[in-house]
Motif scaffolding. Sequence first.
Motif, PDB file in Angstrom:
ATOM      1  N   PRO A  42       0.841  -1.214   0.000  1.00 16.76           N
ATOM      2  CA  PRO A  42       0.000   0.000   0.000  1.00 16.76           C
ATOM      3  C   PRO A  42       0.870   1.256   0.000  1.00 16.76           C
ATOM      4  O   PRO A  42       2.021   1.205   0.440  1.00 16.76           O
ATOM      5  CB  PRO A  42      -0.760  -0.089   1.328  1.00 16.76           C
ATOM      6  N   ILE A  43       0.321   2.380  -0.459  1.00 18.99           N
ATOM      7  CA  ILE A  43       1.149   3.587  -0.443  1.00 18.99           C
ATOM      8  C   ILE A  43       1.182   4.238   0.936  1.00 18.99           C
ATOM      9  O   ILE A  43       1.960   5.130   1.158  1.00 18.99           O
ATOM     10  CB  ILE A  43       0.747   4.621  -1.524  1.00 18.99           C
ATOM     11  N   PHE A  44       0.346   3.805   1.866  1.00 20.51           N
ATOM     12  CA  PHE A  44       0.529   4.334   3.226  1.00 20.51           C
ATOM     13  C   PHE A  44       0.642   3.214   4.247  1.00 20.51           C
ATOM     14  O   PHE A  44       0.141   2.112   4.045  1.00 20.51           O
ATOM     15  CB  PHE A  44      -0.546   5.359   3.613  1.00 20.51           C
ATOM     16  N   GLU A  45       1.363   3.536   5.316  1.00 22.92           N
ATOM     17  CA  GLU A  45       1.659   2.566   6.373  1.00 22.92           C
ATOM     18  C   GLU A  45       1.574   3.321   7.702  1.00 22.92           C
ATOM     19  O   GLU A  45       1.524   4.552   7.722  1.00 22.92           O
ATOM     20  CB  GLU A  45       3.101   2.035   6.228  1.00 22.92           C
ATOM     21  N   PHE A  46       1.645   2.561   8.801  1.00 22.61           N
ATOM     22  CA  PHE A  46       1.743   3.243  10.097  1.00 22.61           C
ATOM     23  C   PHE A  46       3.083   3.970  10.165  1.00 22.61           C
ATOM     24  O   PHE A  46       4.116   3.425   9.742  1.00 22.61           O
ATOM     25  CB  PHE A  46       1.619   2.243  11.247  1.00 22.61           C
ATOM     26  N   THR A  47       3.062   5.176  10.735  1.00 21.68           N
ATOM     27  CA  THR A  47       4.253   6.029  10.767  1.00 21.68           C
ATOM     28  C   THR A  47       5.450   5.339  11.414  1.00 21.68           C
ATOM     29  O   THR A  47       6.596   5.509  10.981  1.00 21.68           O
ATOM     30  CB  THR A  47       3.917   7.340  11.519  1.00 21.68           C
ATOM     31  N   GLU A  48       5.177   4.525  12.442  1.00 16.75           N
ATOM     32  CA  GLU A  48       6.301   3.923  13.186  1.00 16.75           C
ATOM     33  C   GLU A  48       7.153   3.000  12.300  1.00 16.75           C
ATOM     34  O   GLU A  48       8.307   2.757  12.606  1.00 16.75           O
ATOM     35  CB  GLU A  48       5.796   3.165  14.418  1.00 16.75           C
ATOM     36  N   LEU A  49       6.594   2.522  11.189  1.00 16.36           N
ATOM     37  CA  LEU A  49       7.385   1.679  10.283  1.00 16.36           C
ATOM     38  C   LEU A  49       8.589   2.462   9.750  1.00 16.36           C
ATOM     39  O   LEU A  49       9.622   1.884   9.438  1.00 16.36           O
ATOM     40  CB  LEU A  49       6.515   1.193   9.107  1.00 16.36           C
ATOM     41  N   PHE A  50       8.427   3.768   9.632  1.00 18.25           N
ATOM     42  CA  PHE A  50       9.506   4.584   9.052  1.00 18.25           C
ATOM     43  C   PHE A  50      10.314   5.346  10.103  1.00 18.25           C
ATOM     44  O   PHE A  50      11.529   5.451   9.976  1.00 18.25           O
ATOM     45  CB  PHE A  50       8.927   5.597   8.060  1.00 18.25           C
ATOM     46  N   SER A  51       9.638   5.902  11.119  1.00 19.79           N
ATOM     47  CA  SER A  51      10.320   6.911  11.943  1.00 19.79           C
ATOM     48  C   SER A  51      11.589   6.396  12.601  1.00 19.79           C
ATOM     49  O   SER A  51      12.629   7.042  12.509  1.00 19.79           O
ATOM     50  CB  SER A  51       9.365   7.517  12.965  1.00 19.79           C
ATOM     51  N   LYS A  52      11.546   5.214  13.211  1.00 20.69           N
ATOM     52  CA  LYS A  52      12.754   4.752  13.892  1.00 20.69           C
ATOM     53  C   LYS A  52      13.753   4.130  12.903  1.00 20.69           C
ATOM     54  O   LYS A  52      14.914   4.534  12.871  1.00 20.69           O
ATOM     55  CB  LYS A  52      12.370   3.767  15.003  1.00 20.69           C
ATOM     56  N   PRO A  53      13.322   3.175  12.068  1.00 23.35           N
ATOM     57  CA  PRO A  53      14.293   2.502  11.192  1.00 23.35           C
ATOM     58  C   PRO A  53      15.035   3.452  10.243  1.00 23.35           C
ATOM     59  O   PRO A  53      16.203   3.251   9.948  1.00 23.35           O
ATOM     60  CB  PRO A  53      13.443   1.514  10.392  1.00 23.35           C
ATOM     61  N   LEU A  54      14.368   4.476   9.749  1.00 24.82           N
ATOM     62  CA  LEU A  54      15.047   5.369   8.803  1.00 24.82           C
ATOM     63  C   LEU A  54      15.989   6.311   9.540  1.00 24.82           C
ATOM     64  O   LEU A  54      16.915   6.863   8.936  1.00 24.82           O
ATOM     65  CB  LEU A  54      14.020   6.189   8.007  1.00 24.82           C
ATOM     66  N   GLY A  55      15.738   6.490  10.833  1.00 23.49           N
ATOM     67  CA  GLY A  55      16.612   7.349  11.632  1.00 23.49           C
ATOM     68  C   GLY A  55      15.886   8.607  12.036  1.00 23.49           C
ATOM     69  O   GLY A  55      15.490   9.400  11.180  1.00 23.49           O
ATOM     70  N   GLU A  56      15.754   8.796  13.368  1.00 19.68           N
ATOM     71  CA  GLU A  56      14.992   9.965  13.845  1.00 19.68           C
ATOM     72  C   GLU A  56      15.625  11.284  13.428  1.00 19.68           C
ATOM     73  O   GLU A  56      14.981  12.317  13.389  1.00 19.68           O
ATOM     74  CB  GLU A  56      14.837   9.903  15.372  1.00 19.68           C
TER      75      GLU A  56
END
Length: 413
Positions: A42-56
């Motif tokens: 999907p083009i959207f996901e829960f934000t937490e999927l990105f915020s920590k792994p990509l780097g705060e």
Amino acid sequence: MNIRPVRGTHDLFGEEIQKYNIIKKIVSTHADFYSFQELKTPIFEFTELFSKPLGEHSDVVLKEMYTFKDRNDESITLRPEYTTPMIRAAISNNILNDLPAKLFGIGPMFRRERPQKGRYRQFNQINFEIFGVKDFLADLELIILAHDILKKLIPSTDFVLHLNNLGQKENLSDYKTSLRKYFNINKNKLSSESFDKIDKNPLRILDSKDEADINVSNNAPSIQEFINNEDKIHFEEIKKSLKLNDIKFVEDQKLVRGLDYYCSTVFEFKTSEIGAQDTLLGGGRYDGLIKALGGPNIPGIGWAAGIERISMLMKINKKLNNHIHIAINNEKFKTHLQKIMTYLIKNNIPYYWNYKYNLKKSLTKANSLDANNIIIIGENEFNNNFYTLKNLRTGKQSELQIDEIKNFLNDKS
Ligand code: AMP
């Protein structure tokens, strides 16, 4: 009402959509050849999927994500990249029960960056990922695949592979400590933007394009001192095999990639032919990320390429020259036109008619689109129930019965 597109978005039509579809086709053919399975998330996901792994402290998380609260107060983000959604989907669908998993995807990503040539807020990416392989051959295969795809799509572009070895996460963390120390000593010489990154994201100072930052970075500690033996061998194997495969590369110690999850091998294909946004494709290893997202403790590696940037360099033949054109000079002969249209459709013969009862305009259009053949319908053709077929290359005309047209085109093409 003045409706305009949202800044940083663009519509794909005409030549652009033709290029997009060619890219999709070539990518799918290569994926099949190298045994990658398509995965669309999907083009959207829960934000937490990105915020920590990509780097705060990464630019993407700090200022570029399109994040909003859903009606039930859950935080949702339009995907800014594809690796973490791919991993999430592989975990959600038990794809990781059968390793290795080789997956690819094509689709839009969203980042609220400052728009400029080659940089959009909605752009399209191609993504390839291999989950579950530590062997350097996975790194090699992905780089060869990237090189193959770029060569096929933009054969006359001069692009260069940049390679770096970031070592393991724990070594990288020691390296960051050493960089912080060095940059703190030299903080007065840094640009204000890099100054702000000393504590949070010192690696990114290394790839700053500011001249003052470059001068300081030139004497910064080298990552080489922090890399363990196993990683050094892994990297040497890759370089050796790239040479054997005739793939030229430059070792680029300033190549750090923008996201926190990268480690070990990182790479980018760059070109000087598209301006400041010069990276066509980038990727690397992210061992540890799959576990951090709740999956098994397995390694991963992948890359992403920007479709818009590749498109800027592609040359395509945009003419409709496989289509047989139709020219008719009067609405009175419409039934004769309908007959030939039905015939062409039934016989799978692609055709083009400009909805004009005007021989001259249709001929001009056919010439501008570089058509090979045109069917002419005039009074004589209508009264005597035949069609005139003109070869626009040779200028030769033939008078044909309707059921002779297919064979005629097959013979001449
Ligand atoms: P990244 O995920 O930042 O490593 O980006 C991978 C590739 O996607 C880049 O090499 C570009 O070709 C493309 N890309 C990244 N950001 C944008 C953007 N804002 N607009 C267009 N293409 C982009």
